[in-house]
Design an enzyme around this catalytic site. Structure first.
Site, short mmCIF file in Angstrom:
data_model
loop_
_atom_site.label_atom_id
_atom_site.label_comp_id
_atom_site.label_asym_id
_atom_site.label_seq_id
_atom_site.Cartn_x
_atom_site.Cartn_y
_atom_site.Cartn_z
N ASP A 79 17.09 -11.70 -24.77
CA ASP A 79 16.29 -11.50 -23.74
C ASP A 79 14.67 -11.50 -24.14
O ASP A 79 14.46 -11.20 -25.21
CB ASP A 79 16.32 -10.24 -23.07
CG ASP A 79 17.80 -9.97 -22.65
OD1 ASP A 79 18.45 -10.94 -22.55
OD2 ASP A 79 18.13 -8.95 -22.18
N PRO B 97 3.89 1.67 -5.73
CA PRO B 97 2.99 0.84 -6.22
C PRO B 97 2.12 1.59 -7.38
O PRO B 97 1.30 0.77 -8.13
CB PRO B 97 2.31 0.30 -5.07
CG PRO B 97 2.61 0.94 -3.86
CD PRO B 97 3.93 1.79 -4.31
N ARG C 181 22.86 -3.87 -16.53
CA ARG C 181 23.19 -4.85 -17.45
C ARG C 181 23.21 -4.55 -19.03
O ARG C 181 23.69 -5.08 -19.96
CB ARG C 181 22.67 -6.25 -17.42
CG ARG C 181 21.16 -6.11 -17.50
CD ARG C 181 20.19 -7.54 -17.38
NE ARG C 181 20.78 -8.59 -18.03
CZ ARG C 181 20.07 -8.41 -19.44
NH1 ARG C 181 19.15 -7.54 -19.61
NH2 ARG C 181 20.10 -9.68 -20.23
N GLU D 136 3.69 5.21 4.07
CA GLU D 136 2.47 5.30 3.01
C GLU D 136 3.07 5.95 1.75
O GLU D 136 2.44 6.41 1.12
CB GLU D 136 1.56 5.80 3.65
CG GLU D 136 0.73 5.00 4.74
CD GLU D 136 0.44 3.50 4.27
OE1 GLU D 136 -0.17 3.49 3.41
OE2 GLU D 136 0.79 2.42 5.03
O1 97T Z 1 4.82 -1.58 -2.57
C1 97T Z 1 5.78 -0.44 -2.59
C2 97T Z 1 6.11 0.15 -1.59
C3 97T Z 1 6.88 1.30 -1.62
C4 97T Z 1 7.56 1.57 -2.79
C5 97T Z 1 7.39 0.77 -3.80
C6 97T Z 1 6.36 -0.26 -3.88
C7 97T Z 1 6.14 -1.07 -5.11
O2 97T Z 1 7.05 -0.80 -6.33
N1 97T Z 1 6.38 -1.75 -7.02
C8 97T Z 1 5.40 -2.38 -6.68
C9 97T Z 1 5.36 -2.19 -5.18
#
Ligand code: 97T
Length: 273
Positions: free
Chosen positions: A176, A92, A161, A119
């Site tokens: 697209d 994230p 793709r 985590e």
């Molecule tokens: O929320 C996550 C947890 C682990 C690995 C990736 C993510 C994530 O990737 N993009 C948004 C959230």
């Protein structure tokens, strides 16, 4: 292109056998190797995580299994003739995954994905492999997943793709919504097909008119309608030169006007429902 995925949930990647990616694999356009990270654990309990230094909630994925797994997968790839790997780490806190990044990754011969649970992965793993290959830490959006596997599916489909010969002619890339050069980064408008009446609902007359100019204008207006409603940020960051006279008329009807810098913004008196 070769793809490797290292995961504690190999079954999560089963969709890579289906649809477009599955067909690309069957045709030999894509080689996919999914590996169980626990094969590289060293203890009876196949431990892949531990408590975080400094305290705090959750668990952190340990260096040992990731390091051994990556060394082994990289050695196998090189031995079998692959080259130029990049590491793709879903997180994230990564850079936003966009169509532009999909294009960049589609130009690489070998992608190695390390989706994490818990985590995240001990930072030293990314720091170590970043000395050997490009590392892309990517986020697929501003929401929280339980792990990176779903993000691997998303990135893989967006990249696959784009590979030469993977998409048929019927579904080419030009239109697209986020393709460079698509309607100046507007979202696509609505689409219709047979039958012409369904549950008392018809289709817009213009689409039956056979008048290609009018149809193109209607599609552009609908694209502007959708984009202003769902993605005002795309309009705000657009070069105003991308909007012609008719675009400006439609934007005005939708409550948008140029500001002092020429860029379009919502008219102050127009409110969202
Ligand atoms: O929320 C996550 C947890 C682990 C690995 C990736 C993510 C994530 O990737 N993009 C948004 C959230």
């Amino acid at each position: 292109m070769r793809l490797d995925v290292l995961t504690i949930f190999p079954e999560y990647l089963d969709p890579l056998n289906v649809s477009l990616v599955g067909k690309a694999r069957a045709r030999g356009q894509l080689q996919v190797h999914v590996h169980d990270l626990r094969e590289w654990t060293h203890d009876r309990h196949n431990t892949v995580d531990d408590t975080p230094y400094g305290g705090g909630p959750g668990m952190v994925m340990k260096t040992g299994p990731w390091g051994d797994a990556l060394d082994s997968v990289l050695a196998d790839g090189y031995e079998t003739g692959s080259h130029g790997p990049v590491l793709v780490v879903p997180t994230p806190s990564g850079r936003p995954f966009t169509q532009e990044l999909a294009v960049e990754l589609s130009e690489r011969p070998w992608l190695v994905f390390t989706p994490a649970r818990y985590e995240g992965i001990d930072r030293r793993v990314v720091d170590e492999y970043a000395t050997r290959m490009p590392v892309y830490e990517v986020s697929i959006g501003d929401y929280v997943l339980a792990g990176g596997e779903a993000a691997v599916l998303v990135v893989t489909e967006a990249v696959a793709r784009l590979l030469p010969g993977v998409l048929g002619n019927a579904e080419s890339h030009r239109d697209d919504s986020f393709a460079p050069g698509a309607m100046a980064n507007l979202l696509e408008g609505p689409v219709y097909t047979k039958p012409p009446r369904w549950r008392d609902r018809g289709i817009p007359d213009v689409l039956l008119s056979g008048h290609h100019g009018k149809i193109a204008r209607w599609r552009r207006d609908e694209a502007l309608r959708r984009t202003t409603a769902n993605r005002p940020d795309l309009i705000e960051r657009c070069d105003p030169a991308a909007f012609d006279k008719k675009d400006r008329e439609m934007l005005s009807i939708l409550g948008w006007q140029p500001g002092p810098d020429g860029r379009f913004g919502r008219r102050p008196d127009t409110v969202e429902e």
